[in-house]
Design an enzyme around this catalytic site. Structure first.
Site: not given
Ligand code: GLU
Length: 444
Positions: A212-216
């Site tokens: 997801s955007k939050r992790t990569g």
């Protein structure tokens, strides 16, 4: 058997996700391998969230990756239009048919249109996962297919389009598994044949969480902007959930088309590893012709690029191309080749281990004489190597005592390619200028 036709159906509600890019690639490979056709369709049923700017970047991403399609919003085709918003009343007709036959109904109060679903197991043979069974309780039985006659939701639109576009195989993410069961029920209600389905494993981050955007970074074009080569990106995406069954990891598009099969797609999650992506990118950079690599790297040099000579930069790139991970690292890695390079390092860096400043100056001054005397303007690395090493030996000096200061004088760096390699790119005049700058540092 009918013609193999696959598709990718991105929703223009955000940037092209790497997961969608992978699905597009697998669909394209599958179709190409079997002489079939690959279609791009824009799923913009969600009128409020769909934006043309996203459609633009999605198409740009698919093109950048190097995929080709036989029908799509940009090139047209016989089963188009390729935006759901432009496909006219075909969804309304299908919804009406379901209402007329009593298989769908307007829900009291809300007016949404739902498909009637008897409690049942929906079974299908998945091309990746084998037999899949989903119970209709999973989504609670009856489900919404339209908000109004002229306002279908994804489930209905996708089924109508896949049928109208004669899609034979739907290859998409595992997150669509229960959707597939619903789609099969709509197909049955409409009297359509179902396409074959293959569900790809989810993309996970390195800690095995859903990517997801939050992790990569999940936007494909962000990788372009970071300086990954499209052929490396395609190669890496192919390895996300698929492998050929041997140790080969580097594949051109043509090779992928030859060897790709859905049987070799794994069921378990596929880990998106940036480290691995960089290593694949490095493999491509390593073997690329330096002239071409410079052309690819050029945009990353910004306005500086106009000042740089193509032939010179190709030579410069050849000294660094086995070390650098992405194109965006090139300007920094090649900073020492800038024509207006200035010496801004500490002169103590010029002194090798047990040597001292006096000796170092002596060696560099003698080196200037030697180069002026013996080297031609465009000497090669080999000529220089032979000439200078023999000369050092003849003087009975330690190699490091001379080569270390030479290398630092030429690059200003503690780590860099070897001095002869760098000198052969810089040429005699520039090399002498830089040794001169080094000597000035001692005197300033
Ligand atoms: N529009 C859907 C998505 O972007 C496509 C699903 C499908 O491939 O059927 O996820």
């Amino acid at each position: 058997m009918s013609k193999i036709r696959t598709r990718i159906a991105p929703s223009p509600t955000g940037n092209l996700h790497v997961g969608t890019a992978r699905a597009a690639l697998f669909n394209e490979l599958y179709a190409r391998k079997q002489g079939g056709e690959f279609v791009v369709r824009i799923e913009d049923t969600d009128k409020t969230r769909s934006l043309r700017k996203y459609e633009k970047t999605i198409m740009e991403g698919l093109k950048w990756l190097g995929l080709s399609w036989d029908e799509g919003p940009d090139i047209g085709g016989e089963t188009g239009p390729y935006r759901q918003s432009e496909r006219g009343n075909i969804y309304g007709q299908a919804i009406q048919k379901l209402l007329d036959s009593g298989q769908a109904f307007n829900e009291e109060g809300s007016d949404v249109i739902k498909l009637k679903v008897k409690a049942q197991e929906v079974e299908f043979e998945d091309l990746v996962r084998g037999k899949v069974t989903v119970h209709s309780d999973t989504w609670g039985g009856d489900f919404v297919i339209a908000r109004a006659l002229n306002d279908p939701v994804f489930h209905l639109a996708v089924v109508v389009d896949d049928d109208a576009m004669r899609i034979s195989h739907v290859i998409r993410g595992e997150d669509h598994l229960t959707n597939t069961a619903r789609h099969i029920l709509i197909q049955r209600a409409l009297g359509y044949d179902s396409p074959r389905y293959g569900h790809l494993p989810l993309l996970l981050d390195e800690r095995r969480r859903k990517l997801s955007k939050r992790t990569g970074e999940t936007s494909l074009l962000a990788y372009r902007d970071e300086g990954f080569l499209p052929e490396a990106m395609m190669n890496y995406l192919a390895l996300l959930g698929w492998n050929p069954g041997d140790n080969q990891e580097i594949f051109s598009h043509e090779e992928l088309i030859k060897v790709f099969t859905l049987e070799k797609v794994q069921k378990g999650g596929a880990i998106f590893s940036r480290t691995k992506l960089v290593s694949v990118n490095k493999e491509y950079m390593k073997t690329m012709n330096p002239t071409e690599l410079w052309q690819r790297a050029r945009p990353f040099f910004g306005t500086e690029a106009v000042k740089l000579d193509d032939e010179y930069m190709a030579k410069a790139i050849a000294t660094e191309q086995t070390r650098v991970g992405t194109l965006s690292e090139m300007p920094e890695a090649l900073a020492m080749f800038a024509p207006d390079w200035m010496a801004d390092y500490d002169p103590s860096l010029l002194v090798w281990r047990k040597s001292d400043a006096r000796q170092t100056q002596e060696h560099l001054s003698r080196l200037v004489e030697q180069l002026e005397k013996t080297a031609g303007e465009d000497y090669t690395e080999e000529e220089l190597d032979k000439n200078i090493i023999t000369w050092i030996d003849d003087n009975g000096w330690g190699k490091g005592d001379v080569l270390w200061p030479l290398r630092v004088a030429l690059t200003g760096r503690e780590n860099s390619p070897g001095p002869f390699e760098v000198a052969s790119v810089l040429g005699k005049k520039e090399s002498l200028r830089r040794i001169g700058l080094a000597l000035d540092l001692f005197n300033s």
